[in-house]
Design an enzyme around this catalytic site. Structure first.
Site, mmCIF file in Angstrom:
data_model
loop_
_atom_site.group_PDB
_atom_site.id
_atom_site.type_symbol
_atom_site.label_atom_id
_atom_site.label_comp_id
_atom_site.label_asym_id
_atom_site.label_seq_id
_atom_site.Cartn_x
_atom_site.Cartn_y
_atom_site.Cartn_z
ATOM 1 N N GLY A 156 0.831 -1.218 0.000
ATOM 2 C CA GLY A 156 0.000 0.000 0.000
ATOM 3 C C GLY A 156 0.853 1.250 0.000
ATOM 4 C CB SER A 202 -0.044 4.217 -5.414
ATOM 5 O OG SER A 202 1.098 3.666 -5.991
ATOM 6 C CD GLU A 242 7.057 -2.650 -7.256
ATOM 7 O OE1 GLU A 242 5.914 -2.983 -7.524
ATOM 8 O OE2 GLU A 242 7.336 -1.532 -6.791
HETATM 9 C C1 LIG Z 1 -0.454 -3.016 -12.887
HETATM 10 C C2 LIG Z 1 -0.151 -2.052 -11.757
HETATM 11 C C3 LIG Z 1 -0.008 -2.550 -10.478
HETATM 12 C C4 LIG Z 1 0.244 -1.669 -9.415
HETATM 13 N N1 LIG Z 1 0.338 -2.173 -8.138
HETATM 14 C C5 LIG Z 1 0.559 -1.334 -7.100
HETATM 15 C C6 LIG Z 1 0.605 -1.844 -5.767
HETATM 16 O O1 LIG Z 1 0.460 -3.049 -5.519
HETATM 17 N N2 LIG Z 1 0.784 -0.964 -4.756
HETATM 18 C C7 LIG Z 1 0.960 0.376 -4.966
HETATM 19 O O2 LIG Z 1 1.156 1.102 -4.008
HETATM 20 N N3 LIG Z 1 0.893 0.899 -6.229
HETATM 21 C C8 LIG Z 1 0.703 0.073 -7.296
HETATM 22 N N4 LIG Z 1 0.616 0.599 -8.575
HETATM 23 C C9 LIG Z 1 0.666 2.043 -8.751
HETATM 24 C C10 LIG Z 1 1.941 2.577 -9.387
HETATM 25 O O3 LIG Z 1 3.026 2.480 -8.504
HETATM 26 C C11 LIG Z 1 1.659 4.025 -9.802
HETATM 27 O O4 LIG Z 1 0.629 3.996 -10.780
HETATM 28 C C12 LIG Z 1 2.883 4.708 -10.362
HETATM 29 O O5 LIG Z 1 3.824 4.952 -9.343
HETATM 30 C C13 LIG Z 1 2.538 6.050 -11.057
HETATM 31 O O6 LIG Z 1 1.796 6.859 -10.203
HETATM 32 P P1 LIG Z 1 0.404 7.519 -10.671
HETATM 33 O O7 LIG Z 1 -0.440 6.454 -11.272
HETATM 34 O O8 LIG Z 1 -0.142 8.278 -9.503
HETATM 35 O O9 LIG Z 1 0.788 8.495 -11.837
HETATM 36 P P2 LIG Z 1 1.378 9.977 -11.670
HETATM 37 O O10 LIG Z 1 2.540 9.951 -10.734
HETATM 38 O O11 LIG Z 1 0.271 10.922 -11.372
HETATM 39 O O12 LIG Z 1 1.925 10.240 -13.118
HETATM 40 C C14 LIG Z 1 1.081 10.643 -14.205
HETATM 41 C C15 LIG Z 1 1.984 10.955 -15.397
HETATM 42 O O13 LIG Z 1 2.848 12.053 -15.080
HETATM 43 C C16 LIG Z 1 4.215 11.691 -15.258
HETATM 44 N N5 LIG Z 1 5.047 12.309 -14.220
HETATM 45 C C17 LIG Z 1 4.793 12.347 -12.887
HETATM 46 N N6 LIG Z 1 5.803 12.965 -12.242
HETATM 47 C C18 LIG Z 1 6.726 13.301 -13.191
HETATM 48 C C19 LIG Z 1 7.991 13.953 -13.143
HETATM 49 N N7 LIG Z 1 8.520 14.387 -11.993
HETATM 50 N N8 LIG Z 1 8.670 14.142 -14.314
HETATM 51 C C20 LIG Z 1 8.140 13.696 -15.483
HETATM 52 N N9 LIG Z 1 6.933 13.065 -15.583
HETATM 53 C C21 LIG Z 1 6.239 12.875 -14.456
HETATM 54 C C22 LIG Z 1 4.223 10.177 -15.105
HETATM 55 O O14 LIG Z 1 5.348 9.605 -15.755
HETATM 56 C C23 LIG Z 1 2.903 9.791 -15.761
HETATM 57 O O15 LIG Z 1 3.054 9.735 -17.150
HETATM 58 C C24 LIG Z 1 0.375 -0.258 -9.650
HETATM 59 C C25 LIG Z 1 0.231 0.237 -10.944
HETATM 60 C C26 LIG Z 1 -0.033 -0.644 -11.996
HETATM 61 C C27 LIG Z 1 -0.190 -0.079 -13.379
#
Ligand SMILES: Cc1cc2nc3c(=O)[nH]c(=O)nc-3n(C[C@H](O)[C@H](O)[C@H](O)COP(=O)(O)OP(=O)(O)OC[C@H]3O[C@@H](n4cnc5c(N)ncnc54)[C@H](O)[C@@H]3O)c2cc1C
Length: 387
Positions: A127, A129, A244
């Site tokens: 947990g 994100s 990871e």
């Molecule tokens: C299949 C899958 C399984 C997952 N499992 C887990 C889990 O078990 N536990 C958990 O905690 N999370 C999990 N996640 C979540 C995952 O870790 C996040 O989706 C990921 O870290 C991206 O965060 P976000 O979705 O909030 O996107 P955001 O961080 O909001 O990003 C949105 C966009 O903005 C870009 N961006 C953001 N910041 C920057 C920057 N500083 N410079 C340039 N570009 C930027 C990103 O690259 C992306 O394109 C999972 C995700 C997937 C797809």
């Protein structure tokens, strides 16, 4: 019964041969790809792996593991993929939660959490994100407030993989809101049947519920739930994310090579356009590049250098090869005109469509493409930050 232990050192070549022999003697379960349906078979498979001495390969022996290296773990994962054997359930638990507990947990936490994680009797989720904390993980807002001899948790997690099937969640929470954001975080080992937790599965593009939203409403946990030192969560989270990303390329290479071979086997090439054949060749070249990268990573793992910026390069190349293979499959499906019983030009449409959808996630989980590029730019290429 305790699993058999191998007396190290055992070189990778011998270990691979031993893995192949063992896997060739097993009744490997066939799975539908729907985790909920497959779970009983996957748990039984994990128990078989455990009894065979193939779980916790790189975990220390005192933690119930085999005491071998990450390179041995990677070789076994590669052989599993080659045999099309499903991974044991609860990957985040085994690949991230377990190693984090080994590294930072108390003796009591290790004793309680690790054995059922290895046998598959208990599954753990991760947990980290939240709706406003993904790439910027340190922005986590779920609050853990000290209360009597424990803590009270309030907030929301999202994308928690398979939380609806898990027994526990390693949750990153804010324990001090009055200091710079990286300094006020702590990890908690939370049992998901604790009062005040709501788990809401999210339906993804493939129609499956791989991940969930988790809501914490006045969730009371004891002091024992705190992992390691209070407010040390950022250091722990950085190490966990490294784990990871770690040997992802080795496991994925074998999966992708098998998928590409399957695609070519199924395909009726007489129906292909010349441009399709060119694209097939281009993807083959990407797969060769990934194979070379995999060999480099294996050497790095043997040297036991821990998480490095090279992991970001591995992750990018793996995600792009993954997407290239399944985009190719979609293109071939679109260009073929003979459709019968969901089979187009020899290809099973739903299988390739779902794999295509899932391949999109490779650029997001365990750190997005942009985040990996940023790490490479700063740590490897030493480029200056934009003003
Ligand atoms: C299949 C899958 C399984 C997952 N499992 C887990 C889990 O078990 N536990 C958990 O905690 N999370 C999990 N996640 C979540 C995952 O870790 C996040 O989706 C990921 O870290 C991206 O965060 P976000 O979705 O909030 O996107 P955001 O961080 O909001 O990003 C949105 C966009 O903005 C870009 N961006 C953001 N910041 C920057 C920057 N500083 N410079 C340039 N570009 C930027 C990103 O690259 C992306 O394109 C999972 C995700 C997937 C797809």
């Amino acid at each position: 019964m305790d699993p058999p232990l191998i007396t190290p050192p055992i070189d990778l070549h011998d270990y691979r041969a031993r893995a192949r022999e063992w896997l060739s003697e097993q009744d490997i379960p066939e799975v539908s790809g729907r985790f909920g349906e497959d779970l009983p078979a996957l748990r039984a498979w994990q128990r078989t792996l455990y009894d065979g001495g193939w779980m916790g390969i790189s975990w220390p022996r005192e933690a119930g593991g085999q005491g071998l290296s990450l390179a041995h773990q990677a070789v076994f994962s590669e052989e599993m993929a080659r045999f099309r054997a499903p991974a044991p359930p609860g990957q985040p638990g085994l690949e991230v939660v377990g190693p984090t507990v080994i590294r930072f947990g108390s003796e009591e936490q290790r004793r309680r959490i690790l054995p059922p994680l290895l046998t598959g009797e208990e599954l753990w989720s991760l947990g980290m994100s939240e709706p406003n904390a993904g790439s910027d993980l340190a922005a986590v807002r779920t609050r853990a407030r000290p209360d009597g001899d424990g803590f009270v948790l309030n907030g929301q997690k999202i994308w928690t993989t398979y939380a609806q099937h898990c027994d526990g969640c390693l949750a990153l929470c804010r324990t001090n809101p009055d200091v710079p954001k990286h300094d006020g975080l702590s990890f908690f080992l939370v049992w998901l049947d604790t009062s005040g937790i709501t788990i809401r599965p999210i339906v993804d593009l493939t129609g499956d519920n791989e991940f969930c939203e988790l809501f914490f409403d006045d969730v009371r946990v004891s002091q024992d739930a705190l992992l390691g030192q209070l407010n040390d969560g950022w250091t722990q989270a950085r190490e966990s994310l490294g784990m990871e990303r770690g040997p992802i390329v080795i496991r994925q290479y074998a999966h992708l090579a098998a998928a590409f071979a399957e695609l070519l086997d199924e395909l009726d090439t007489s129906a292909c356009r010349e441009s399709d054949l060119v694209e097939i060749g281009r993807v083959q070249v990407m797969l060769h590049a990934l194979q070379a990268q995999k060999a480099r990573t294996l050497r790095r793992l043997q040297m036991d250098v821990g998480a490095t910026v090279e992991d970001s390069g591995d992750k990018l190349l793996t995600a792009h090869t993954d997407q290239a293979i399944f985009s190719l499959a979609m293109r071939l499906l679109a260009h073929n005109r003979t459709v019968a019983d969901g089979v187009t030009g020899g290809l099973r449409a739903s299988r390739w469509r779902n794999a295509y959808f899932y391949s999109r996630a490779g650029s997001i989980y365990a750190g997005t493409d942009q985040v990996q590029r940023d790490l490479i730019a700063r740590r490897k290429l030493k480029l200056p930050r934009a003003a």
